[in-house]
Enzyme design. Structure first.
Site, mmCIF file in Angstrom:
data_model
loop_
_atom_site.group_PDB
_atom_site.id
_atom_site.type_symbol
_atom_site.label_atom_id
_atom_site.label_comp_id
_atom_site.label_asym_id
_atom_site.label_seq_id
_atom_site.Cartn_x
_atom_site.Cartn_y
_atom_site.Cartn_z
ATOM 1 N N LYS A 94 6.694 -3.709 -14.593
ATOM 2 C CA LYS A 94 7.472 -3.458 -13.363
ATOM 3 C C LYS A 94 7.484 -1.977 -13.098
ATOM 4 O O LYS A 94 7.767 -1.177 -13.995
ATOM 5 C CB LYS A 94 8.910 -3.972 -13.567
ATOM 6 C CG LYS A 94 9.785 -3.832 -12.348
ATOM 7 C CD LYS A 94 9.637 -5.014 -11.421
ATOM 8 C CE LYS A 94 10.148 -4.740 -10.026
ATOM 9 N NZ LYS A 94 9.175 -4.089 -9.099
ATOM 10 N N GLN A 115 8.653 4.734 -17.125
ATOM 11 C CA GLN A 115 9.197 3.475 -16.609
ATOM 12 C C GLN A 115 9.573 2.505 -17.736
ATOM 13 O O GLN A 115 10.519 1.733 -17.608
ATOM 14 C CB GLN A 115 8.147 2.836 -15.682
ATOM 15 C CG GLN A 115 8.682 1.758 -14.786
ATOM 16 C CD GLN A 115 9.320 2.297 -13.518
ATOM 17 O OE1 GLN A 115 8.799 3.201 -12.882
ATOM 18 N NE2 GLN A 115 10.448 1.731 -13.136
ATOM 19 N N LYS A 118 13.029 3.618 -18.883
ATOM 20 C CA LYS A 118 13.970 3.454 -17.779
ATOM 21 C C LYS A 118 14.336 1.972 -17.614
ATOM 22 O O LYS A 118 15.503 1.611 -17.531
ATOM 23 C CB LYS A 118 13.298 3.965 -16.499
ATOM 24 C CG LYS A 118 14.136 3.845 -15.264
ATOM 25 C CD LYS A 118 13.348 4.160 -14.010
ATOM 26 C CE LYS A 118 12.603 5.473 -14.096
ATOM 27 N NZ LYS A 118 12.109 5.958 -12.805
ATOM 28 N N LYS A 130 3.024 1.174 -13.585
ATOM 29 C CA LYS A 130 3.041 2.041 -12.398
ATOM 30 C C LYS A 130 1.652 2.034 -11.789
ATOM 31 O O LYS A 130 0.668 1.751 -12.489
ATOM 32 C CB LYS A 130 3.427 3.466 -12.806
ATOM 33 C CG LYS A 130 3.953 4.324 -11.679
ATOM 34 C CD LYS A 130 5.427 4.087 -11.379
ATOM 35 C CE LYS A 130 5.846 4.776 -10.096
ATOM 36 N NZ LYS A 130 7.291 4.720 -9.876
ATOM 37 N N GLY A 169 7.720 0.097 -4.354
ATOM 38 C CA GLY A 169 7.385 1.350 -3.672
ATOM 39 C C GLY A 169 7.616 2.560 -4.551
ATOM 40 O O GLY A 169 8.172 2.482 -5.640
ATOM 41 N N ASP A 170 7.149 3.693 -4.071
ATOM 42 C CA ASP A 170 7.406 5.007 -4.669
ATOM 43 C C ASP A 170 7.048 6.007 -3.557
ATOM 44 O O ASP A 170 7.026 5.620 -2.375
ATOM 45 C CB ASP A 170 6.560 5.217 -5.943
ATOM 46 C CG ASP A 170 6.951 6.459 -6.742
ATOM 47 O OD1 ASP A 170 7.953 6.400 -7.472
ATOM 48 O OD2 ASP A 170 6.283 7.510 -6.623
ATOM 49 N N SER A 381 15.474 -3.961 -7.910
ATOM 50 C CA SER A 381 14.213 -4.708 -7.818
ATOM 51 C C SER A 381 14.265 -5.936 -8.737
ATOM 52 O O SER A 381 13.808 -7.023 -8.366
ATOM 53 C CB SER A 381 13.039 -3.831 -8.238
ATOM 54 O OG SER A 381 12.565 -3.067 -7.151
HETATM 55 P P1 NDP Z 1 9.327 9.253 -0.344
HETATM 56 O O1 NDP Z 1 7.876 9.258 -0.104
HETATM 57 O O2 NDP Z 1 10.211 8.361 0.445
HETATM 58 O O3 NDP Z 1 9.909 10.737 -0.204
HETATM 59 C C1 NDP Z 1 9.424 11.779 -0.977
HETATM 60 C C2 NDP Z 1 10.089 13.069 -0.514
HETATM 61 O O4 NDP Z 1 9.738 14.112 -1.413
HETATM 62 C C3 NDP Z 1 9.614 13.505 0.873
HETATM 63 O O5 NDP Z 1 10.647 14.193 1.524
HETATM 64 C C4 NDP Z 1 8.464 14.451 0.522
HETATM 65 O O6 NDP Z 1 8.169 15.410 1.509
HETATM 66 C C5 NDP Z 1 9.001 15.129 -0.715
HETATM 67 N N1 NDP Z 1 7.895 15.605 -1.535
HETATM 68 C C6 NDP Z 1 6.885 14.879 -2.058
HETATM 69 N N2 NDP Z 1 6.023 15.663 -2.721
HETATM 70 C C7 NDP Z 1 6.507 16.913 -2.601
HETATM 71 C C8 NDP Z 1 6.080 18.168 -3.067
HETATM 72 N N3 NDP Z 1 4.960 18.309 -3.784
HETATM 73 N N4 NDP Z 1 6.837 19.252 -2.764
HETATM 74 C C9 NDP Z 1 7.980 19.127 -2.034
HETATM 75 N N5 NDP Z 1 8.429 17.949 -1.556
HETATM 76 C C10 NDP Z 1 7.713 16.869 -1.839
HETATM 77 O O7 NDP Z 1 9.486 8.968 -1.927
HETATM 78 P P2 NDP Z 1 10.758 8.441 -2.723
HETATM 79 O O8 NDP Z 1 12.001 8.996 -2.130
HETATM 80 O O9 NDP Z 1 10.618 6.998 -2.902
HETATM 81 O O10 NDP Z 1 10.502 9.110 -4.158
HETATM 82 C C11 NDP Z 1 10.993 10.406 -4.497
HETATM 83 C C12 NDP Z 1 11.022 10.545 -6.004
HETATM 84 O O11 NDP Z 1 11.881 9.537 -6.571
HETATM 85 C C13 NDP Z 1 9.674 10.383 -6.731
HETATM 86 O O12 NDP Z 1 9.656 11.200 -7.867
HETATM 87 C C14 NDP Z 1 9.712 8.914 -7.152
HETATM 88 O O13 NDP Z 1 8.870 8.677 -8.258
HETATM 89 C C15 NDP Z 1 11.180 8.790 -7.551
HETATM 90 N N6 NDP Z 1 11.699 7.431 -7.591
HETATM 91 C C16 NDP Z 1 11.640 6.629 -6.493
HETATM 92 C C17 NDP Z 1 12.174 5.359 -6.537
HETATM 93 C C18 NDP Z 1 12.259 4.479 -5.354
HETATM 94 O O14 NDP Z 1 12.903 3.425 -5.446
HETATM 95 N N7 NDP Z 1 11.674 4.831 -4.220
HETATM 96 C C19 NDP Z 1 12.718 4.813 -7.798
HETATM 97 C C20 NDP Z 1 12.804 5.783 -8.867
HETATM 98 C C21 NDP Z 1 12.276 7.016 -8.749
HETATM 99 P P3 NDP Z 1 6.821 15.249 2.379
HETATM 100 O O15 NDP Z 1 7.088 14.087 3.282
HETATM 101 O O16 NDP Z 1 6.682 16.539 3.085
HETATM 102 O O17 NDP Z 1 5.708 14.990 1.395
#
Ligand code: NDP
Length: 449
Positions: A94, A115, A118, A130, A169-170, A381
């Site tokens: 997962k 993961q 976690k 992943k 998603g991620d 999830s």
């Molecule tokens: P999204 O794609 O929805 O959002 C990512 C955000 O981070 C955007 O604002 C993006 O900006 C910014 N970002 C990405 N790369 C960079 C970078 N190199 N420098 C600065 N800003 C950056 O992703 P999520 O919110 O889903 O995921 C965010 C984090 O949380 C990740 O580390 C993910 O692995 C983790 N996570 C997510 C989960 C989920 O349920 N979605 C669960 C657990 C962890 P821009 O649009 O400009 O790229």
């Protein structure tokens, strides 16, 4: 004091690094866990005898595949797809899918490795995995994203299933992408197997509160951590990096609990709005218009946009890094400490560099590692999988309540494990040890497989 590696783990670490060259993020994730495990091995030599750590570090299966797709100009593009099925001792693999140009095997393995622990910490029956692709959804039309997702699933479908491997998603993969992926899976298999993917829309098998779960969960866990010092979110200033799924819903929950989010960002820079970020503007920009955070400052005149520099320079009580790996450096940690920050909780995966974590912990800043603080997403999830299996659908309130209870349980496990191993308040070690022991015990019970 920076943590040191237990001597029995030195050769193990060396072998892992040698076997996985050039994968810096994976090495970093492995190091962080190994640094925590010395005290466990003192008590449990059977883990060493059964080579549990060597087996854990080696994914059960790694799939790499070609993803060809045609863009709106009729040109053929080729991306690389990945799915790392890391560990299934506790349940089906997962973990999410990330679409971002930086994706390569080392990123997918770091995320998959994290993961495992976690998912274990949530207390739910899910293994770790992943995946993703080096595809950049930015600037692509809906039709291009759909064709990419269909091509990706045309290979992935043969490896996944509700009892085998359940992606979500991620970064770069939200409700739109999950929809296209699920549509193609359904079409190829001729099965309405809702439990094969999570993060689905509410009308086609999704769970209420899944969209909100990671951000909300991060805030629930931070709330528990703050309570150990007699504090709460009420009246605090909060800085949140990112403006994607995790960041937006962390911000929403902070506001509900009486905090003020004063800065958010994307990869182009950050906005500061001392009166409190207007989340409806951010949601419209990001969820509907797929626009840049800089446009926030055009719409809210009292705010400022900063293109260069670090969001962590904005003085705050609580910092929630919710964007990406290694976004909070040692310099940023020093600035947070200098500005009186009392708590940092990782909404993203591994956003804090190891030296930054040391600086924060040594300064007495409450620190929650992503394994604990962002596990709310995967927890809901797993609740989505439960609802799919029973053809049921729960209310938002019920699911949010379950999420809050799960996050309290996760915090309690980190805290009591840290106490048990004489590192009170070290939630990094608490999370790593608690997550590890459950998986290690299951692996011992299942034999050498
Ligand atoms: P999204 O794609 O929805 O959002 C990512 C955000 O981070 C955007 O604002 C993006 O900006 C910014 N970002 C990405 N790369 C960079 C970078 N190199 N420098 C600065 N800003 C950056 O992703 P999520 O919110 O889903 O995921 C965010 C984090 O949380 C990740 O580390 C993910 O692995 C983790 N996570 C997510 C989960 C989920 O349920 N979605 C669960 C657990 C962890 P821009 O649009 O400009 O790229």
């Amino acid at each position: 004091m920076s943590p040191t590696l237990h001597p029995r783990l030195e050769p193990v670490r060396e072998t892992i690094l040698k076997r996985n060259p050039g994968e810096a993020e994976f090495h970093q994730a492995v190091d962080e866990v190994l640094m925590s495990l010395g005290p466990v091995l003192e008590r449990r030599p059977d883990y060493v005898e059964a080579s549990i750590i060597e087996r854990l570090a080696e994914p059960e299966r790694q799939i790499i595949f070609r993803v060809p797709w045609v863009d709106d100009q009729g040109r053929v593009n080729v991306n690389r797809g990945f799915r790392v099925e890391y560990n299934s001792a506790l349940g089906p693999y997962k973990g999410g899918l990330r679409f971002h140009p930086s994706v390569y095997l080392g990123i997918v393995k770091f995320l998959g490795f994290e993961q495992i622990f976690k998912n274990s910490l949530t207390g739910l029956p899910i293994g770790g995995g992943k995946g993703g692709a080096d595809f950049d959804p930015k600037g692509k039309s809906d039709a291009e994203v759909m064709r990419f997702c269909q091509s990706f699933m045309t290979e992935l479908y043969r490896h996944i299933g509700e009892y085998t491997d359940v992606p979500a998603g991620d970064i770069g993969v939200g409700g739109r992408e999950i929809g296209y992926l699920f549509g193609q899976y359904k079409r190829i298999t001729n099965r309405y197997e809702a439990g094969v993917l999570t993060g689905k829309g509410l009308s086609w098998g999704g769970a209420a509160a899944r969209t909100e779960a990671t951000g909300y969960g991060t805030v629930f866990l931070t709330q528990e951590m703050l309570a150990t010092k007699g504090r709460s979110f009420d009246g605090t200033k909060v800085v949140i990096s990112g403006s994607g799924n995790v960041a937006i819903y962390a911000a929403q929950k902070v506001a509900q609990l009486g905090g003020t989010v004063i800065a958010m960002s994307d990869s182009g820079g950050y906005v500061v709005d001392e009166k409190g970020i207007d989340l409806e503007i951010v949601r419209d920009l990001k969820e509907n218009k797929r626009a840049r955070i800089s446009e926030y400052a055009d719409l809210r005149k009292q705010s400022t946009f900063v293109a260069d520099g670090s969001i962590w320079e904005v003085a705050c009580d609580v910092a929630l890094p919710c964007a990406t790996q290694n976004e909070l450096s040692a310099d940023a940690a020093k600035t947070l400490v200098k500005n009186g920050c009392i708590a940092v909780a990782e909404g993203a995966n591994m956003p804090t560099t190891p030296d930054a974590t040391d600086i924060l912990q040594e300064a007495g800043v409450l620190f929650a590692p992503g394994k604990a603080s962002n596990c709310g997403g995967v927890a809901v999830s797993a609740l989505e999988m439960q609802q799919n299996a029973s053809r049921d659908s729960w209310s938002f309130e019920h699911t949010e309540q379950r999420l809050e209870t799960i996050m309290k349980g996760v915090f309690e496990r980190c805290q009591s494990t840290a106490d048990e191993f004489d590192v009170p308040g070290d939630y990094v070690k608490g999370a790593n040890i608690a997550g590890f022991v459950k998986v290690a015990d299951a692996m011992l019970a299942l034999g050498v497989v």
